[in-house]
Write a protein that holds these residues in place. Structure first.
Motif, mmCIF file in Angstrom:
data_model
loop_
_atom_site.group_PDB
_atom_site.id
_atom_site.type_symbol
_atom_site.label_atom_id
_atom_site.label_comp_id
_atom_site.label_asym_id
_atom_site.label_seq_id
_atom_site.Cartn_x
_atom_site.Cartn_y
_atom_site.Cartn_z
ATOM 1 N N HIS A 210 0.851 -1.194 0.000
ATOM 2 C CA HIS A 210 0.000 0.000 0.000
ATOM 3 C C HIS A 210 0.876 1.229 0.000
ATOM 4 O O HIS A 210 1.781 1.362 0.837
ATOM 5 N N ASP A 211 0.624 2.108 -0.953
ATOM 6 C CA ASP A 211 1.278 3.413 -0.990
ATOM 7 C C ASP A 211 2.800 3.290 -0.883
ATOM 8 O O ASP A 211 3.450 3.997 -0.106
ATOM 9 N N GLY A 212 3.369 2.383 -1.673
ATOM 10 C CA GLY A 212 4.812 2.244 -1.731
ATOM 11 C C GLY A 212 5.427 1.462 -0.597
ATOM 12 O O GLY A 212 6.658 1.428 -0.459
ATOM 13 N N ARG A 213 4.583 0.827 0.224
ATOM 14 C CA ARG A 213 5.102 0.024 1.336
ATOM 15 C C ARG A 213 4.631 -1.420 1.206
ATOM 16 O O ARG A 213 3.470 -1.672 0.873
ATOM 17 N N LEU A 214 5.540 -2.332 1.488
ATOM 18 C CA LEU A 214 5.271 -3.762 1.380
ATOM 19 C C LEU A 214 5.237 -4.361 2.778
ATOM 20 O O LEU A 214 6.154 -4.135 3.573
ATOM 21 N N GLU A 236 14.166 -1.867 4.901
ATOM 22 C CA GLU A 236 13.229 -1.917 6.016
ATOM 23 C C GLU A 236 12.836 -0.514 6.468
ATOM 24 O O GLU A 236 13.681 0.360 6.630
ATOM 25 N N ILE A 237 11.528 -0.312 6.650
ATOM 26 C CA ILE A 237 11.007 0.948 7.200
ATOM 27 C C ILE A 237 10.753 0.785 8.691
ATOM 28 O O ILE A 237 11.176 1.611 9.490
ATOM 29 N N TRP A 238 10.059 -0.279 9.071
ATOM 30 C CA TRP A 238 9.910 -0.602 10.488
ATOM 31 C C TRP A 238 9.594 -2.083 10.649
ATOM 32 O O TRP A 238 9.134 -2.742 9.725
ATOM 33 N N THR A 239 9.866 -2.583 11.832
ATOM 34 C CA THR A 239 9.506 -3.950 12.193
ATOM 35 C C THR A 239 9.024 -3.946 13.642
ATOM 36 O O THR A 239 9.501 -3.159 14.463
ATOM 37 N N ARG A 240 8.068 -4.810 13.937
ATOM 38 C CA ARG A 240 7.551 -4.931 15.297
ATOM 39 C C ARG A 240 7.479 -6.410 15.664
ATOM 40 O O ARG A 240 6.931 -7.228 14.916
#
Length: 449
Positions: A210-214, A236-240
């Motif tokens: 969605h919107d450039g994020r996987l 990576e943008i974020w991980t939880r």
């Protein structure tokens, strides 16, 4: 204001108008393309429904088969369609032995007779002409010995790919994530490391974008996590981290009041993450184990289910905040008749689902939870793994032994047709324009009048 400044502002306005119009035209074209394609697991709106398809009602091995193509290897991933191209994933055993791995005969006995491979598999992306079934290109993205085995009903290619219009994201689980353009060129790849699934059942959660994020969800017997990557680069943008064991449900993306929610169904909690930063928007307990069905939404509530060693269905308000377990943010709950593997379908204001993997169907009013059709036997079917799909006022239910029962989309149960093919089906059907695509264990079918 000077004449030169007026001319400059006019020029900016013209260029801006052209740019905006171009963006609007591009967005409109993209919306049309999405509405006539099947770009992700569960279709255009992630709910199994096509609002534009006009699929046939009846078929057999010698009736309304446009083409039938053998697919080498094994895979349960649903085919994905974009424009005139169809994409399918498969894992092919090369039989080339890795001498450092123990042979099956030398391994400990495991549940369900599961063995760990000691041979290399090719992980393959196939692109076909969806009108003819002819191969356009084939790409072997990796050749590896899988880190664990899988249940006999699973495969090493069970995660359906995602297309954003320009790229296809192919997730082979522990064997890697691959981004290709639609001509088969590998743009980037990422190894997120191995997981250990419950009893080595194997993996099966599909990626969403969605919107450039996987978005990739990885619930397993080790440290589970949800990971969001830049779709263009794989960075990576974020991980939880997640307090969950193995699950197989694909995340659902919902935008509500300016927040893009990533909703993940799992045993300890259904959780909604803010796509921007990974913070928890809301969470809710109440599911049972081995959660596999993907959630669906009507934009007001999200409907989450599970059905292994127990039964749970609930309607959770998308306006929820924090932990809403046991609160009035849950509009209703049911504790019987819910699915184990198949996902539910929300169509024409009614919510349908099967009981466990059995050929037993329930229909409820999604607003009230009132049961309108209670645990009704679907004739001529033994079991379902594939999820139901719908179009043209019909629901298509494909059984594991090759039968597809077509029923009227209504709270009154009415069979419109029963169709039989000579293959074994664990993948879900795909509806695009006037065709149905069904992936069997041996063959991929294009069905149309």
């Amino acid at each position: 204001m000077s004449a030169s400044k007026l001319r400059l502002l006019s020029w900016i306005a013209i260029v801006g108008g052209i740019f905006l119009a171009g963006n609007q035209q591009s967005q409109a074209a993209d919306n049309v393309e999405r509405s006539t394609s099947w770009h992700q697991w569960r279709g255009p709106n992630a709910n199994g429904v096509s609002e534009t398809a006009t699929p046939p009602l009846s078929w057999s091995e010698n009736k309304n088969i446009r083409w039938k193509k053998p697919i080498e290897g094994l895979g349960n991933a649903t085919p994905i369609v974009w424009g005139d191209k169809l994409f399918v994933l498969t894992a092919v055993d090369t039989r080339r032995v890795d001498p450092s791995k123990p042979a099956p005969a030398d391994q400990p006995e495991r549940s369900f007779g599961i063995v760990f491979p000691n041979t290399y598999y090719q992980f393959v992306v196939l692109c076909l002409d969806r009108s003819t079934g002819e191969e356009i290109w084939e790409k072997v993205v990796a050749e590896r010995v899988p880190n664990e085995g899988h249940h006999g009903d699973n495969s090493f290619a069970s995660c359906s790919p995602f297309i954003d219009g320009e790229h296809i994201y192919c997730w082979f689980g522990s064997q890697g994530l691959y981004c290709l353009d639609l001509d088969g060129n590998l743009l980037w790849e990422k190894d997120l490391g191995p997981v250990e699934t419950r009893r080595s059942f194997g993996e099966g959660t599909s990626p969403v974008a969605h919107d450039g994020r996987l978005i990739i969800n990885r619930d397993h017997e080790g440290q589970s996590s949800i990971i969001v990557l830049d779709a263009a680069t794989g960075e990576e943008i974020w991980t939880r981290d997640r307090d969950e064991l193995s699950s197989w449900a694909t995340p659902l993306i919902v935008e509500k009041d300016g927040i893009v929610q990533v909703i993940v169904n799992a045993a300890n909690r259904v959780r909604s993450y803010n796509l921007d930063d990974g913070s928890i928007v809301w969470e809710c307990g109440g599911q049972v184990s081995n959660v596999t069905p993907s959630p669906v939404t009507d934009g007001e509530f999200v409907y989450c289910m599970s059905g292994y060693r127990g039964s749970s269905a609930m309607a959770i308000s998308l306006d929820s905040k924090g932990d809403v377990t046991g609160t009035d943010q849950i509009a209703w709950q049911l504790s019987q008749g819910t699915p184990y593997v198949p996902s539910p379908i929300l169509y024409d204001g009614l919510l349908y689902f099967t009981q466990s993997n059995n050929a037993i169907l329930t229909c409820v009013d999604p607003k009230s939870g009132d049961v309108l059709l209670e645990r009704t036997r679907v004739p001529d079917v033994r079991a379902f793994y594939g999820s139901p799909v719908a179009a043209q006022g019909r629901i298509y239910l494909t059984g594991r032994d090759g039968e597809t029962v077509v029923i009227k989309a209504d709270s009154e149960f009415e069979v419109l047709a029963t169709n039989q093919l000579d293959d074994h089906f664990d993948s879900s059907a795909v509806l695009v324009e006037d065709a149905i695509y069904l992936r069997g264990k041996e063959n991929l079918y294009c069905i149309g009048e």
